[in-house]
Each structure stands twice: as C-alpha cells, then as structure tokens.
Design a protein around this motif. Structure first.
Motif, mmCIF file in Angstrom:
data_model
loop_
_atom_site.group_PDB
_atom_site.id
_atom_site.type_symbol
_atom_site.label_atom_id
_atom_site.label_comp_id
_atom_site.label_asym_id
_atom_site.label_seq_id
_atom_site.Cartn_x
_atom_site.Cartn_y
_atom_site.Cartn_z
ATOM 1 N N LEU A 19 -16.741 45.925 -15.321
ATOM 2 C CA LEU A 19 -15.966 47.026 -14.723
ATOM 3 C C LEU A 19 -14.331 47.026 -14.809
ATOM 4 C CD1 LEU A 19 -17.921 47.309 -11.494
ATOM 5 C CD2 LEU A 19 -18.064 48.979 -13.365
ATOM 6 N N GLN A 20 -14.088 45.812 -15.337
ATOM 7 C CA GLN A 20 -12.685 45.456 -15.381
ATOM 8 C C GLN A 20 -11.713 46.729 -16.223
ATOM 9 O OE1 GLN A 20 -11.146 43.435 -13.133
ATOM 10 N NE2 GLN A 20 -13.207 43.575 -12.456
ATOM 11 N N ASN A 21 -12.235 46.823 -17.519
ATOM 12 C CA ASN A 21 -11.621 47.989 -18.175
ATOM 13 C C ASN A 21 -11.362 49.232 -17.731
ATOM 14 O OD1 ASN A 21 -10.893 45.880 -20.316
ATOM 15 N ND2 ASN A 21 -13.171 46.156 -20.874
ATOM 16 N N VAL A 22 -12.397 49.721 -16.918
ATOM 17 C CA VAL A 22 -12.251 50.934 -16.069
ATOM 18 C C VAL A 22 -11.455 50.858 -14.943
ATOM 19 C CG1 VAL A 22 -13.785 52.556 -15.165
ATOM 20 C CG2 VAL A 22 -14.615 51.254 -16.953
ATOM 21 N N THR A 23 -11.216 49.848 -14.203
ATOM 22 C CA THR A 23 -10.617 49.879 -13.086
ATOM 23 C C THR A 23 -9.211 49.392 -13.037
ATOM 24 O OG1 THR A 23 -11.451 47.784 -12.461
ATOM 25 C CG2 THR A 23 -12.615 49.580 -11.447
ATOM 26 N N ASN A 24 -8.844 48.496 -13.913
ATOM 27 C CA ASN A 24 -7.769 47.966 -14.113
ATOM 28 C C ASN A 24 -6.738 48.810 -15.048
ATOM 29 O OD1 ASN A 24 -7.908 45.718 -12.494
ATOM 30 N ND2 ASN A 24 -8.925 44.391 -13.972
ATOM 31 N N LYS A 25 -6.320 50.031 -14.476
ATOM 32 C CA LYS A 25 -5.452 50.805 -15.023
ATOM 33 C C LYS A 25 -4.514 51.451 -14.121
ATOM 34 C CE LYS A 25 -5.721 55.325 -17.806
ATOM 35 N NZ LYS A 25 -6.522 56.417 -18.271
ATOM 36 N N ARG A 26 -3.226 51.500 -14.527
ATOM 37 C CA ARG A 26 -2.136 52.058 -13.532
ATOM 38 C C ARG A 26 -2.521 53.477 -13.409
ATOM 39 N NH1 ARG A 26 3.389 48.742 -15.039
ATOM 40 N NH2 ARG A 26 2.609 46.750 -14.577
ATOM 41 N N GLY A 27 -2.734 53.790 -12.091
ATOM 42 C CA GLY A 27 -2.775 55.228 -11.736
ATOM 43 C C GLY A 27 -1.963 55.423 -10.628
ATOM 44 N N THR A 28 -2.345 57.034 -10.146
ATOM 45 C CA THR A 28 -1.497 57.505 -8.986
ATOM 46 C C THR A 28 -2.410 57.218 -7.566
ATOM 47 O OG1 THR A 28 -2.433 59.591 -9.279
ATOM 48 C CG2 THR A 28 -0.368 59.199 -10.342
ATOM 49 N N LEU A 32 -8.566 53.786 -6.949
ATOM 50 C CA LEU A 32 -9.139 53.725 -8.425
ATOM 51 C C LEU A 32 -8.962 52.092 -9.072
ATOM 52 C CD1 LEU A 32 -8.094 57.080 -9.907
ATOM 53 C CD2 LEU A 32 -10.144 56.551 -8.901
ATOM 54 N N SER A 33 -8.041 51.420 -8.246
ATOM 55 C CA SER A 33 -8.119 50.035 -8.717
ATOM 56 C C SER A 33 -9.139 49.112 -8.001
ATOM 57 C CB SER A 33 -6.779 49.412 -8.510
ATOM 58 O OG SER A 33 -6.405 49.317 -7.387
ATOM 59 N N ASN A 34 -9.957 49.898 -7.106
ATOM 60 C CA ASN A 34 -11.019 49.145 -6.381
ATOM 61 C C ASN A 34 -12.253 49.407 -6.880
ATOM 62 O OD1 ASN A 34 -8.932 48.442 -4.690
ATOM 63 N ND2 ASN A 34 -10.111 48.902 -2.784
ATOM 64 N N ILE A 35 -13.448 48.618 -6.742
ATOM 65 C CA ILE A 35 -14.877 48.923 -7.162
ATOM 66 C C ILE A 35 -15.475 49.234 -5.755
ATOM 67 C CG2 ILE A 35 -14.665 47.663 -9.133
ATOM 68 C CD1 ILE A 35 -16.477 45.629 -7.479
ATOM 69 N N ASN A 42 -32.732 47.679 -2.544
ATOM 70 C CA ASN A 42 -32.935 46.984 -3.643
ATOM 71 C C ASN A 42 -32.030 45.842 -4.288
ATOM 72 O OD1 ASN A 42 -35.555 48.553 -3.894
ATOM 73 N ND2 ASN A 42 -34.184 50.315 -4.677
ATOM 74 N N GLY A 43 -30.794 46.228 -3.829
ATOM 75 C CA GLY A 43 -29.523 45.153 -4.512
ATOM 76 C C GLY A 43 -28.277 45.950 -4.362
ATOM 77 N N LEU A 44 -27.613 45.328 -5.097
ATOM 78 C CA LEU A 44 -26.175 46.108 -5.110
ATOM 79 C C LEU A 44 -25.853 47.013 -6.242
ATOM 80 C CD1 LEU A 44 -23.580 42.819 -4.476
ATOM 81 C CD2 LEU A 44 -24.832 44.479 -2.616
ATOM 82 N N VAL A 45 -24.975 48.052 -5.963
ATOM 83 C CA VAL A 45 -24.760 49.193 -7.034
ATOM 84 C C VAL A 45 -23.288 48.989 -7.079
ATOM 85 C CG1 VAL A 45 -24.719 51.410 -7.504
ATOM 86 C CG2 VAL A 45 -26.729 50.541 -6.827
ATOM 87 N N LEU A 46 -22.678 48.434 -8.312
ATOM 88 C CA LEU A 46 -21.101 48.329 -8.351
ATOM 89 C C LEU A 46 -20.668 49.673 -8.998
ATOM 90 C CD1 LEU A 46 -20.832 44.856 -9.429
ATOM 91 C CD2 LEU A 46 -21.046 45.863 -7.219
ATOM 92 N N THR A 47 -19.756 50.338 -8.712
ATOM 93 C CA THR A 47 -18.988 51.512 -9.102
ATOM 94 C C THR A 47 -17.660 51.453 -9.482
ATOM 95 O OG1 THR A 47 -20.859 52.834 -8.129
ATOM 96 C CG2 THR A 47 -18.974 54.154 -9.135
ATOM 97 N N GLY A 48 -17.239 51.692 -10.563
ATOM 98 C CA GLY A 48 -15.684 51.819 -11.112
ATOM 99 C C GLY A 48 -15.205 53.146 -11.894
ATOM 100 N N THR A 49 -14.385 53.614 -11.754
ATOM 101 C CA THR A 49 -13.799 54.817 -12.219
ATOM 102 C C THR A 49 -12.531 54.864 -12.534
ATOM 103 O OG1 THR A 49 -13.994 57.386 -12.499
ATOM 104 C CG2 THR A 49 -13.724 56.241 -10.206
#
Length: 376
Positions: A19-28, A32-35, A42-49
């Motif tokens: 997820l690092q390449n998706v979230t570690n981008k400077r934005g407004t 968006l720098s969070n996951i 059933n477990g964990l679902v991690l989301t980045g955008t």
C-alpha cells in the motif's frame, strides 16, 4: 465498537508494504496519506487510495472486536517493520487513537475516523474475466518505458492505450505508449474471448495505474479483470485494485507505423549494439543524448560529442545493402528499446536520414518500436 485484533507481523507487513506506493503521495487531502483498517469477523481489510488508484488487501487476523479507523500509512508500516515481535495487538482507544503492543514495545498512534475516508469504488463481480497475469506483465514491460512524464502537456501521452481485437477468432490484447518522440506497441494473444472485456475505442490507463498493475501481476498466475468506461478492476482472492481510467485522444499510431517503408533494412546484433550504445552514451549531452549513426556497407559507426568532456566513437558490423546513411537519434531511446527486446538480431528499418527508425524482430513477436530522428 472499538477495534481490537491480533495480527502476525509477516502478514501485516506484506499488506502494508504493497500500500505504500498508493498512499505515500503528497496531496491536498491529509487523510489520503492514511490507510483504512477494517476489522471484520474474517480478518483485516486494508485500504489505500490516492483517488486515482485504490487498493484493498485482506490480511488474516484474530479479531476480538470489529471496527474501523484510519492510521498514517508510513508510520504504521515503520512500526511493524521495526517490530521485534512475531505478532502485534492493535486496540483502539479514545478519539481514534490506537495502542499497538509488540512484545515489550508499546506504541500510541493517532488516527482519523474511518467515516472521513473516501469510499472504495463499487464494481461488478460478475463482469470479471480471468486472465493470465504474465500476459499483462509482458505487455506492460514492453511499453512502460516510453510513457511520457507527468510534465507532458498532452495528458493522454502520460497514459497507456489498451485495445482488444479478434482476428480469425483469436483474441488479442494490445498496449501502446508514446511520449511524442517514440512509440512502443506490444500485442499478445489471450486465451479468453476479449468480447467479454469492456475496453472502449480509447481506453487509457494512467502511468500510476500501469505501475501498480504491474506490481499486482507479479508473483501471480491468474487475475480477474474487468473494464468499464470509468475504471479498471483487477482482483484475486486476497486483493482488489481499482484504477480510474482517462479519456481523450491518442496519436493515430497505425498511420505512423504504416508510414515507415519496410524495404530498407539494417540487421544488427542486439547485444553488441546495446553495449556500443551504452559506451557512446557516456559522451552525450545530458538533455538530448544525441548520437550520430553513420551506416555504409556492412559498417555502422556510432559517435557522440560533449562540449565539456570530449567525444567517443565506436564501430559495429551490420548487414545492410542500401545507400549510405548519416542519422541522428536520442541514444537513450535506443538503449531502452533494446533492453526490453529478447532477440539475437534486431531489424531496423530506416528509409532516409530524416525518417523514423522502426525496430522489430521475429523473436520479439508482437513488439514494434518507432524512434523519431534528431537534427544533427
């Protein structure tokens, strides 16, 4: 309910690193720098955008209390990476803070409520088509190097054009990229019927999406894929990625290919040519990497000159029976093209000193490269 779970370090770090390449981008938007971390039964679902690419990954975990919140992507990744414990306990406290226990280490990290996180795009599960992941890897590797940089004014050139075609009942996928100075085309036959893929006449995958699609395909045998007008979806059992597509015009690449006559061919040993180019490139100017190619009979002389440091010259044996040619090209374009080819002997078609160079080979099936000349 406040989130509480126990997760294995190896499982967690694998999901977080992707997820690092998706979230570690400077934005407004700071969030968006969070996951987004969602604890389910059933477990964990991690989301980045980053609103262009969205990635969702399932991570196995023992969940004591379901819930969701967002945490800084880079910091949670660093905490887990440096942890000396094989497992971590994550427990939400007050005001979206979490306590992370890893052996004798305890971290308190501030998060943001999950309600503020952008919704993950909806998609149709039934529209997904299974495809071989290595097919996409080969298509991408043959065109990714000639996508225009983000500074390009024609925004469609910062994307890859993807097409589908059926010829005599055989289905093909094709990717095309261009930065305005060169053109790369790669096509492969696929085992599924491309009529099931909703690829439109102009379907553009942005550069960031292509980069993430390549990573998604690595170490996978098959992926499920769907195209709609707005988005590309790729999925397997543990992850799903949605890429927002672009729309607009793209160069008429077929006309460019057809404009290059195929009767003036120079045959060159690919590896010897590549090695020679790398040597000559040491003395090119940094911006344009201009080299001169002088071809006469069965000899090609490569030369470069740098006003500050000097000049270089190299000589290669080629197979050629046309008129002598003196050509100027960007050396880096040749290097990058030859590096993705696999043949022993490359065929270069050049009609005149002002015409583009088309390169292909019988071994590199489906691949065509065109490089525009430079004025010497």
């Amino acid at each position: 309910m406040s989130l509480k779970c126990t997760v294995q370090k190896d499982d967690f770090i694998e999901g977080l690193s992707v997820l690092q390449n998706v979230t570690n981008k400077r934005g407004t938007l700071a969030i968006l720098s969070n996951i987004l971390i969602e604890a389910t039964t059933n477990g964990l679902v991690l989301t980045g955008t980053d609103l262009e690419v969205g990635l969702q990954i399932f991570v196995p975990a023992e969940v004591d209390a379901i819930g969701s919140l967002t945490l800084p992507s880079k910091k949670i990744y660093e905490i887990v990476r440096e942890s000396g414990s094989a497992s971590l306990v994550i427990e939400e406290t007050e005001n979206s803070w979490v306590t992370i226990s890893a052996g004798k280490s305890v971290y308190n990290l501030a998060g943001i409520q999950s309600e503020e996180y952008p919704a993950f795009p909806e998609y149709d599960e039934e529209g997904l088509v299974p495809l071989e992941a290595p097919v996409f890897l080969d298509l991408i590797d043959k065109v990714i190097f000639s996508i225009a940089g983000e500074q390009e004014n024609i925004y469609s050139l910062t994307s890859v054009l993807i097409e589908k075609e059926k010829i005599d009942s055989v289905s093909y996928l094709r990717m095309i990229s261009s930065d305005g100075h060169r053109l790369s085309i790669m096509e492969k036959d696929v085992a599924v019927d491309v009529d099931h893929l909703g690829i439109e006449d102009i379907t553009l995958i942005p550069k960031k999406g292509i980069q993430e699609l390549r990573k998604f395909c690595e170490n996978r045998d098959t992926i499920d894929v769907s195209f709609s007008r707005k988005q590309l979806v790729v999925k397997d059992k543990r992850a799903v990625m949605v890429v927002r597509l672009k729309h607009g015009e793209f160069p008429h690449y077929r006309a460019i290919v057809q404009a290059v006559p195929m009767d003036n061919c120079i045959k060159i040993n690919r590896l010897l040519f590549l090695e020679s180019l790398k040597r000559i490139n040491l003395f090119t100017e940094d911006v344009f990497h201009t080299i001169q190619l002088r071809i006469e009979g069965e000899t090609m002389v490569l030369s470069s000159q740098n006003a500050d440091i000097g000049n270089a010259k190299d000589e290669l044996k080629v197979t050629y029976d046309g008129e002598p040619l003196t050509l100027g090209f960007n050396c880096r374009y040749f290097i990058e093209t030859l590096q993705v080819m696999e043949c022993e002997e490359v065929e270069a078609y050049i009609n005149s000193e002002n015409s583009p160079c088309l390169m292909r080979s019988a071994l590199d099936k489906g691949f065509t490269s065109i490089i525009m000349p430079m004025q010497l």
